[in-house]
Design an enzyme around this catalytic site. Structure first.
Site, mmCIF file in Angstrom:
data_model
loop_
_atom_site.group_PDB
_atom_site.id
_atom_site.type_symbol
_atom_site.label_atom_id
_atom_site.label_comp_id
_atom_site.label_asym_id
_atom_site.label_seq_id
_atom_site.Cartn_x
_atom_site.Cartn_y
_atom_site.Cartn_z
ATOM 1 N N TYR A 88 -11.761 -1.496 -43.858
ATOM 2 C CA TYR A 88 -11.167 -0.840 -45.031
ATOM 3 C C TYR A 88 -10.971 0.669 -44.876
ATOM 4 O O TYR A 88 -10.504 1.316 -45.793
ATOM 5 C CB TYR A 88 -11.971 -1.141 -46.294
ATOM 6 C CG TYR A 88 -13.462 -0.847 -46.217
ATOM 7 C CD1 TYR A 88 -13.929 0.447 -46.357
ATOM 8 C CD2 TYR A 88 -14.381 -1.862 -46.016
ATOM 9 C CE1 TYR A 88 -15.279 0.720 -46.279
ATOM 10 C CE2 TYR A 88 -15.747 -1.603 -45.941
ATOM 11 C CZ TYR A 88 -16.188 -0.308 -46.075
ATOM 12 O OH TYR A 88 -17.526 -0.033 -45.991
ATOM 13 N N LYS A 89 -11.343 1.213 -43.715
ATOM 14 C CA LYS A 89 -11.177 2.664 -43.519
ATOM 15 C C LYS A 89 -9.813 2.918 -42.877
ATOM 16 O O LYS A 89 -8.792 2.690 -43.504
ATOM 17 C CB LYS A 89 -12.349 3.199 -42.709
ATOM 18 C CG LYS A 89 -13.647 3.102 -43.513
ATOM 19 C CD LYS A 89 -14.883 3.420 -42.725
ATOM 20 C CE LYS A 89 -16.104 3.287 -43.624
ATOM 21 N NZ LYS A 89 -17.358 3.162 -42.872
ATOM 22 N N PHE A 114 -25.177 6.270 -40.019
ATOM 23 C CA PHE A 114 -24.903 5.724 -41.352
ATOM 24 C C PHE A 114 -26.094 4.890 -41.837
ATOM 25 O O PHE A 114 -26.698 4.154 -41.054
ATOM 26 C CB PHE A 114 -23.647 4.851 -41.253
ATOM 27 C CG PHE A 114 -23.076 4.429 -42.570
ATOM 28 C CD1 PHE A 114 -22.243 5.277 -43.284
ATOM 29 C CD2 PHE A 114 -23.358 3.184 -43.098
ATOM 30 C CE1 PHE A 114 -21.699 4.885 -44.499
ATOM 31 C CE2 PHE A 114 -22.815 2.780 -44.310
ATOM 32 C CZ PHE A 114 -21.984 3.629 -45.012
ATOM 33 N N ARG A 140 -16.038 16.462 -47.425
ATOM 34 C CA ARG A 140 -15.484 15.744 -46.277
ATOM 35 C C ARG A 140 -14.002 15.441 -46.491
ATOM 36 O O ARG A 140 -13.616 14.925 -47.540
ATOM 37 C CB ARG A 140 -16.287 14.446 -46.090
ATOM 38 C CG ARG A 140 -15.965 13.705 -44.822
ATOM 39 C CD ARG A 140 -16.865 12.517 -44.638
ATOM 40 N NE ARG A 140 -16.556 11.445 -45.604
ATOM 41 C CZ ARG A 140 -16.884 10.178 -45.439
ATOM 42 N NH1 ARG A 140 -17.564 9.810 -44.359
ATOM 43 N NH2 ARG A 140 -16.571 9.285 -46.340
ATOM 44 N N ASP A 181 -20.692 1.196 -33.119
ATOM 45 C CA ASP A 181 -20.164 0.936 -34.453
ATOM 46 C C ASP A 181 -18.889 1.771 -34.581
ATOM 47 O O ASP A 181 -18.953 3.005 -34.624
ATOM 48 C CB ASP A 181 -21.199 1.337 -35.511
ATOM 49 C CG ASP A 181 -20.710 1.072 -36.928
ATOM 50 O OD1 ASP A 181 -19.472 0.995 -37.122
ATOM 51 O OD2 ASP A 181 -21.547 0.955 -37.834
HETATM 52 C C1 PLP Z 1 -18.405 2.533 -43.526
HETATM 53 C C2 PLP Z 1 -19.502 2.224 -42.595
HETATM 54 C C3 PLP Z 1 -20.229 1.044 -42.727
HETATM 55 C C4 PLP Z 1 -19.922 0.135 -43.910
HETATM 56 O O1 PLP Z 1 -20.522 -1.068 -43.909
HETATM 57 P P1 PLP Z 1 -20.067 -2.206 -44.923
HETATM 58 O O2 PLP Z 1 -21.080 -3.221 -44.733
HETATM 59 O O3 PLP Z 1 -18.683 -2.656 -44.493
HETATM 60 O O4 PLP Z 1 -20.022 -1.619 -46.299
HETATM 61 C C5 PLP Z 1 -21.218 0.774 -41.791
HETATM 62 N N1 PLP Z 1 -21.478 1.632 -40.776
HETATM 63 C C6 PLP Z 1 -20.788 2.799 -40.635
HETATM 64 C C7 PLP Z 1 -21.083 3.706 -39.501
HETATM 65 C C8 PLP Z 1 -19.788 3.124 -41.547
HETATM 66 O O5 PLP Z 1 -19.123 4.265 -41.420
#
Ligand code: PLP
Length: 423
Positions: free
Chosen positions: A225-226, A131, A382, A200
């Site tokens: 939030y996921k 990410f 997705r 992560d």
């Molecule tokens: C969704 C996601 C994030 C999001 O980071 P925020 O700072 O909470 O917006 C970070 N890393 C991964 C791998 C994600 O899937």
């Protein structure tokens, strides 16, 4: 191949041990929501709890609520609940800030630890499809400590390890492809060369079984939030193994991570344990949303908990893949691994005949029909499957909608081709 019917899917829903948990959510009518891996749906309890917090705790009791309503303990209390979902012990995990900010903290702490013991370790290793926030944070820290950042294909992670490896940061499930790796295997491989393992859990917490202590990981962060249904921008969580947690302070030395915040000392003494990972005041309204979201996951405990959730997730993604194979295999390539042990709770497709903005257009045309998935650049469709509120019949119906959108070519319409800010 066996032919799947809608009736069979309805029968699967009747047998589903988790079916009753769907009622915890305020699901909009006439929608099939396959994007809970990006933003989980609203739990009914969140609305009620937030109104209570607004009226009674903030509205009436004001500042007293930091003590009387337990606001100050929320990062720990919610942290302990999340700990149950990811194999951490009470007191080891805390809720604070965003995933991006927590990534900075753990990367920085882990590098300080490794470089203090073994300054010759000069490489940070991660996955090419990591990410962006994770990559950007690794880049900043690599620059700060003058280290090399090595991004490799998922399959080559273990081969890339050697005695110059300082740390490895990975997601057990790729946000892009849904590919899942074995946390035990990779953590042991990283430890065998003397590096530290950071996970992560953004696409893992609430999606599949995770055992942070069992796999002997070093640090972890995750997203609220996921799959945890905490609401837009819900705070994130952070975990450090007890063998590391008291060794150094994290870099964002705010007052609430101090050992005695209300002593208002001029100098910083980090709080013992994971408490030091707090920087400033917890966002109480967002914390309330997160707690209600996490409670919807814990409600699965009497039905088998994360094990049952993972079992249903596998069934849902298998069904989706089989429906795609049955109804549109000539034009839709399945990007996610077909082996269930290598796949998280999402399935990614690629439209093989795509021209221009077609892939984006398909996602938009589906959303217009109430089938909500998302588009990930450059060419991925997705679909996330959240076992608490997704039914087998939803999976069947969503593939029928994909087939309709392809047959009618409605994705070519101009209105579906215009890119919004959030895709
Ligand atoms: C969704 C996601 C994030 C999001 O980071 P925020 O700072 O909470 O917006 C970070 N890393 C991964 C791998 C994600 O899937």
């Amino acid at each position: 191949m066996v032919c799947i019917t809608r009736e069979e899917c309805i029968a699967l829903d009747k047998k589903d041990v988790l079916a009753s948990l769907r009622d915890q959510f305020d699901l909009p009518p006439n929608q099939i929501y396959l994007d809970g891996n990006s933003l989980g749906v609203l739990p009914k309890s969140t609305r009620t709890r937030l109104i209570h917090v607004l009226q009674e705790e903030w509205g009436r009791d004001l500042i007293r609520s930091w003590n009387t309503a337990g606001w100050m303990d929320m990062p720990n209390r919610v942290g302990d609940k999340i700990a149950r979902l990811v194999g951490a012990a009470p007191g080891e995990l805390i809720v604070a800030d965003s995933t991006s900010v927590n990534l900075y903290k753990i990367l920085s702490v882990a590098l300080k630890l490794v470089l203090a013991d073994t300054p010759e370790r000069r490489t940070i290793i991660s996955d090419k499809t990591m990410f962006p926030s994770d990559i950007y944070m690794m880049e900043s820290l690599a620059k700060e400590y003058q280290l090399k950042l090595l991004l490799v294909d998922t399959a080559n992670i273990v081969d890339a390890l050697d005695d110059t490896t300082a740390l490895v940061l990975l997601t057990p499930v790729s946000y892009l492809t849904g590919e899942m790796v074995d946390m035990n295997e990779i953590t042991s491989a990283v430890h065998s060369v003397g590096g530290l393992m950071l996970w992560d859990l953004a696409h893992s917490a609430g999606a599949h079984e995770v055992d942070l202590n069992g796999c002997n990981a070093d640090f972890a962060v995750g997203c609220g939030y996921k799959y945890l249904n905490g609401g837009p921008g819900a705070p994130s969580f952070v975990w450090a193994h007890p063998r590391h947690v008291n060794r150094v302070a994290q870099p964002l030395t705010g007052w609430l991570g101090h050992a005695a915040p209300f002593a208002f000392d001029r100098s910083y003494t980090p709080a013992p344990g994971i408490q030091r990972y707090i920087a400033g005041s917890p966002p109480i309204l967002s914390m309330v949303g997160l707690e209600c979201g996490v409670d919807t996951m814990l409600a699965a405990e009497p039905f088998g908990g994360m094990k049952a959730i993972r079992a249903k997730s596998i069934e849902l993604t298998e069904l989706f893949i089989n429906c795609v194979k049955q109804f549109c295999s000539e034009v839709m390539e399945i990007v996610s691994p077909l082996d269930v042990n290598k796949r998280g709770s999402q399935v990614c497709l690629r439209f093989v005949q795509a021209e221009g903005n077609d892939t984006y257009g398909i996602v938009q045309a589906l959303i217009a029909r109430g089938i909500v998935g998302d588009f990930r650049a450059p060419d991925i469709l997705r679909f996330g499957f959240t076992p608490l509120y997704t039914r087998f019949v939803d999976v069947f119906n969503s593939v029928q909608a994909i087939v309709d959108v392809l047959n009618t070519k409605e994705y070519k319409q101009q209105l579906y081709q215009v890119r919004a800010k959030v895709t």
